[in-house]
Scaffold this active site. Structure first.
Site, PDB file in Angstrom:
ATOM      1  N   ARG A 108      31.701 -47.496 -66.957  1.00 21.70           N
ATOM      2  CA  ARG A 108      32.995 -47.221 -67.613  1.00 21.70           C
ATOM      3  C   ARG A 108      33.119 -48.069 -68.864  1.00 21.70           C
ATOM      4  NH1 ARG A 108      35.509 -52.269 -68.416  1.00 21.70           N
ATOM      5  NH2 ARG A 108      36.118 -53.263 -66.480  1.00 21.70           N
ATOM      6  N   GLU A 207      44.973 -49.884 -67.024  1.00 15.76           N
ATOM      7  CA  GLU A 207      44.985 -51.189 -67.723  1.00 15.76           C
ATOM      8  C   GLU A 207      44.781 -51.028 -69.227  1.00 15.76           C
ATOM      9  OE1 GLU A 207      42.732 -54.286 -65.801  1.00 15.76           O
ATOM     10  OE2 GLU A 207      42.168 -55.156 -67.725  1.00 15.76           O
ATOM     11  N   ARG A 211      40.228 -45.326 -69.754  1.00 15.93           N
ATOM     12  CA  ARG A 211      39.022 -45.822 -69.110  1.00 15.93           C
ATOM     13  C   ARG A 211      38.126 -44.601 -68.997  1.00 15.93           C
ATOM     14  NH1 ARG A 211      39.053 -51.014 -66.310  1.00 15.93           N
ATOM     15  NH2 ARG A 211      39.986 -52.340 -67.880  1.00 15.93           N
ATOM     16  N   CYS A 253      42.871 -56.754 -71.494  1.00 19.35           N
ATOM     17  CA  CYS A 253      42.409 -58.018 -70.924  1.00 19.35           C
ATOM     18  C   CYS A 253      41.225 -58.515 -71.754  1.00 19.35           C
ATOM     19  CB  CYS A 253      41.988 -57.819 -69.472  1.00 19.35           C
ATOM     20  SG  CYS A 253      41.327 -59.319 -68.719  1.00 19.35           S
ATOM     21  N   THR A 255      38.754 -60.175 -71.011  1.00 13.10           N
ATOM     22  CA  THR A 255      37.446 -60.142 -70.328  1.00 13.10           C
ATOM     23  C   THR A 255      36.653 -58.883 -70.681  1.00 13.10           C
ATOM     24  OG1 THR A 255      38.383 -59.046 -68.392  1.00 13.10           O
ATOM     25  CG2 THR A 255      38.191 -61.433 -68.274  1.00 13.10           C
ATOM     26  N   ARG A 262      31.512 -51.763 -68.207  1.00 16.29           N
ATOM     27  CA  ARG A 262      31.058 -52.291 -66.906  1.00 16.29           C
ATOM     28  C   ARG A 262      30.157 -51.225 -66.289  1.00 16.29           C
ATOM     29  NH1 ARG A 262      32.099 -53.541 -61.294  1.00 16.29           N
ATOM     30  NH2 ARG A 262      33.627 -51.887 -60.972  1.00 16.29           N
ATOM     31  N   ARG A 290      31.313 -57.334 -56.811  1.00 16.50           N
ATOM     32  CA  ARG A 290      32.647 -56.924 -56.347  1.00 16.50           C
ATOM     33  C   ARG A 290      32.488 -56.261 -54.985  1.00 16.50           C
ATOM     34  NH1 ARG A 290      35.940 -54.621 -61.751  1.00 16.50           N
ATOM     35  NH2 ARG A 290      35.788 -56.588 -62.897  1.00 16.50           N
ATOM     36  N   GLU A 295      37.346 -54.407 -57.884  1.00 21.62           N
ATOM     37  CA  GLU A 295      37.891 -55.748 -58.069  1.00 21.62           C
ATOM     38  C   GLU A 295      38.887 -56.084 -56.957  1.00 21.62           C
ATOM     39  OE1 GLU A 295      40.158 -56.201 -61.695  1.00 21.62           O
ATOM     40  OE2 GLU A 295      39.222 -58.161 -62.043  1.00 21.62           O
TER      41      GLU A 295
HETATM   42  P1  ADP Z   1      36.845 -51.140 -63.256  1.00 18.40           P
HETATM   43  O1  ADP Z   1      35.455 -50.784 -62.910  1.00 18.40           O
HETATM   44  O2  ADP Z   1      37.528 -50.011 -63.929  1.00 18.40           O
HETATM   45  O3  ADP Z   1      36.889 -52.440 -63.955  1.00 18.40           O
HETATM   46  P2  ADP Z   1      37.430 -51.584 -60.384  1.00 18.40           P
HETATM   47  O4  ADP Z   1      36.517 -52.731 -60.117  1.00 18.40           O
HETATM   48  O5  ADP Z   1      38.778 -51.654 -59.757  1.00 18.40           O
HETATM   49  O6  ADP Z   1      37.721 -51.394 -61.933  1.00 18.40           O
HETATM   50  O7  ADP Z   1      36.704 -50.270 -59.946  1.00 18.40           O
HETATM   51  C1  ADP Z   1      37.356 -49.045 -60.075  1.00 18.40           C
HETATM   52  C2  ADP Z   1      36.843 -48.043 -59.072  1.00 18.40           C
HETATM   53  O8  ADP Z   1      35.504 -47.706 -59.373  1.00 18.40           O
HETATM   54  C3  ADP Z   1      36.849 -48.557 -57.640  1.00 18.40           C
HETATM   55  O9  ADP Z   1      37.220 -47.513 -56.775  1.00 18.40           O
HETATM   56  C4  ADP Z   1      35.395 -48.899 -57.417  1.00 18.40           C
HETATM   57  O10 ADP Z   1      34.987 -48.861 -56.055  1.00 18.40           O
HETATM   58  C5  ADP Z   1      34.739 -47.796 -58.194  1.00 18.40           C
HETATM   59  N1  ADP Z   1      33.342 -48.072 -58.530  1.00 18.40           N
HETATM   60  C6  ADP Z   1      32.834 -49.093 -59.232  1.00 18.40           C
HETATM   61  N2  ADP Z   1      31.510 -49.006 -59.329  1.00 18.40           N
HETATM   62  C7  ADP Z   1      31.148 -47.879 -58.643  1.00 18.40           C
HETATM   63  C8  ADP Z   1      29.913 -47.225 -58.399  1.00 18.40           C
HETATM   64  N3  ADP Z   1      28.767 -47.694 -58.875  1.00 18.40           N
HETATM   65  N4  ADP Z   1      29.949 -46.078 -57.677  1.00 18.40           N
HETATM   66  C9  ADP Z   1      31.106 -45.556 -57.214  1.00 18.40           C
HETATM   67  N5  ADP Z   1      32.298 -46.140 -57.425  1.00 18.40           N
HETATM   68  C10 ADP Z   1      32.323 -47.280 -58.136  1.00 18.40           C
HETATM   69  N1  ARG Z   2      44.529 -61.295 -65.371  1.00 18.32           N
HETATM   70  C1  ARG Z   2      43.464 -61.426 -64.438  1.00 18.32           C
HETATM   71  C2  ARG Z   2      42.950 -62.854 -64.509  1.00 18.32           C
HETATM   72  O1  ARG Z   2      43.193 -63.526 -65.489  1.00 18.32           O
HETATM   73  C3  ARG Z   2      42.426 -60.381 -64.731  1.00 18.32           C
HETATM   74  C4  ARG Z   2      40.969 -60.745 -64.771  1.00 18.32           C
HETATM   75  C5  ARG Z   2      40.000 -59.644 -65.115  1.00 18.32           C
HETATM   76  N2  ARG Z   2      40.292 -58.403 -64.472  1.00 18.32           N
HETATM   77  C6  ARG Z   2      40.773 -57.322 -65.075  1.00 18.32           C
HETATM   78  N3  ARG Z   2      41.024 -56.251 -64.352  1.00 18.32           N
HETATM   79  N4  ARG Z   2      40.979 -57.320 -66.368  1.00 18.32           N
HETATM   80  O2  ARG Z   2      42.313 -63.296 -63.569  1.00 18.32           O
END
Ligand code: ADP
Ligand code: ARG
Length: 347
Positions: A108, A207, A211, A253, A255, A262, A290, A295
């Site tokens: 993403r 966020e 995305r 954010c 980060t 990611r 994760r 997250e």
């Molecule tokens: P983001 O990736 O947008 O930073 P999250 O960590 O919350 O935020 O992940 C968002 C969603 O994507 C969650 O449901 C997570 O399980 C899913 N996800 C992340 N990586 C994978 C993957 N490789 N395959 C399937 N689902 C994934």
């Molecule tokens: N605000 C949170 C922190 O400072 C977010 C950290 C990164 N995660 C995110 N979804 N942007 O810990």
């Protein structure tokens, strides 16, 4: 390259009384202030960063605070960001031919629009305008990117839950985002665009304004990367993404600045996940761990979400290569019962 983890909140580390008095009266065109930027950190002592941007201008106006925080987190000297989506010369075969380890692959990127405030600061009317503008572009996509948009408010509770369970849709109510103001007017003017096969998805109004997600079952990292690249080529021609040459793509954010990318695999590592040093091993490979539902979730049955730890100071191509190499090594360690040295060149 280093990435702070488990350390004190970077807001507290870098905000001095002198900086507070210098910055506390400033306000961006969208009304974003120092107080608003740090509200999430003030509410949640367990924040890692503690700050959010309300718009692009935030990064310039509050740079005396934000740049040290961004440098500290990314380990990057902010010398300039360049994108590189080429895969020339990189391995593009199957990372897990047996299908034993990798359940699915997802990449993403976060994007915001230059003309609008970001989700922490955007008002109800502008959120509706942004949604309309984005949806018009998304519903014009063709071929493997053609799909449908579903406003969040139109989904039944059962459908919403199913999509969250299937990793397709975002969850509501993250407490950090709540404090930052992102969840105002929920669920209005948010939604999900997806292709029928759920391999190309765009979250609107989470966020970040967008995305943009490419995903599929199994280990087709190159196919997932290429699908995302072609979507970004088309969307970038029609939408003016917020960015600059130093910080890369602007995200709510800090980060996520830089590539805002990611790239992750959901991977079964039953042996390695019993070891207390899994996170440390991954960190040495430039990877973050994760849980099964992203997250702030936990691993289940030895299944982890493994992704690049850093998004700034690297190109998209670097992230691809890093995930490829890191996951190859993790699979080798898993099959050799953890014996392989991470620095070994035999992978
Ligand atoms: P983001 O990736 O947008 O930073 P999250 O960590 O919350 O935020 O992940 C968002 C969603 O994507 C969650 O449901 C997570 O399980 C899913 N996800 C992340 N990586 C994978 C993957 N490789 N395959 C399937 N689902 C994934
Ligand atoms: N605000 C949170 C922190 O400072 C977010 C950290 C990164 N995660 C995110 N979804 N942007 O810990």
């Amino acid at each position: 390259m280093s990435c702070s983890t488990g350390a004190a909140m970077l807001l507290h580390k870098h905000l001095t009384p002198e900086l507070t008095s210098r910055l506390e009266k400033l306000k961006t065109r969208n009304g974003w202030t120092l107080r608003k930027a740090m509200q999430s950190g003030l509410d949640h002592e367990d924040s890692q960063m503690g700050v959010y941007a309300g718009d692009s201008e935030t990064y310039a106006l509050f740079s005396p605070l934000l740049h040290p925080i961004i440098r500290d987190h990314s380990g990057c000297n902010l010398g300039g960001h360049t994108s590189d989506f080429s895969l020339d010369g990189l391995p593009q075969g199957d990372l897990d031919p047996s299908g034993e380890f990798i359940i699915s692959t997802r990449i993403r990127v976060g994007r915001n629009l230059a003309r609008y405030a970001f989700p922490p600061a955007i008002g109800a009317r502008a959120r509706a305008e942004l949604e309309a503008e984005v949806v018009q572009v998304l519903t014009g996509l063709k071929g493997e990117l053609a799909g449908e948009y579903h406003p969040l408010a139109s989904l039944s509770e059962a459908q919403r839950r199913t999509w969250v369970e299937q990793h397709v849709l975002f969850k509501p109510g993250d407490r950090f985002l709540d404090s930052a103001g992102v969840n105002r007017d929920w669920p209005r003017n948010r939604g999900i665009f997806h292709t029928p096969d759920l391999r190309f998805i765009v979250w609107v109004g989470e966020e970040d304004a967008l995305r943009i997600i490419s995903m599929q079952p199994g280990s087709g990292l190159a196919a997932v990367f290429r699908r995302l690249t072609s979507a970004l080529d088309v969307l970038g021609e029609q939408l003016d993404f917020a960015r600059d040459s130093r910080l890369g793509y602007h995200t709510a954010c800090p980060t996520n600045l830089g590539t805002a990318m990611r790239a992750s695999v959901l991977i079964r590592l039953p042996r390695l996940s019993r070891r207390p040093d899994l996170h440390a091993r991954c960190a040495r490979l430039g990877l973050a761990v994760r849980g099964l539902h992203g997250e702030h979730s936990d691993a289940e049955d030895g299944v982890h979400d493994i992704s690049n730890a850093v998004r700034l100071g690297v190109t998209e191509r670097d992230i691809y290569r890093q995930l490829w190499r890191g996951v190859r090594k993790l699979i080798a360690m898993e099959t050799r019962n953890g014996i392989l040295n991470e620095d070994s060149q035999d992978i």
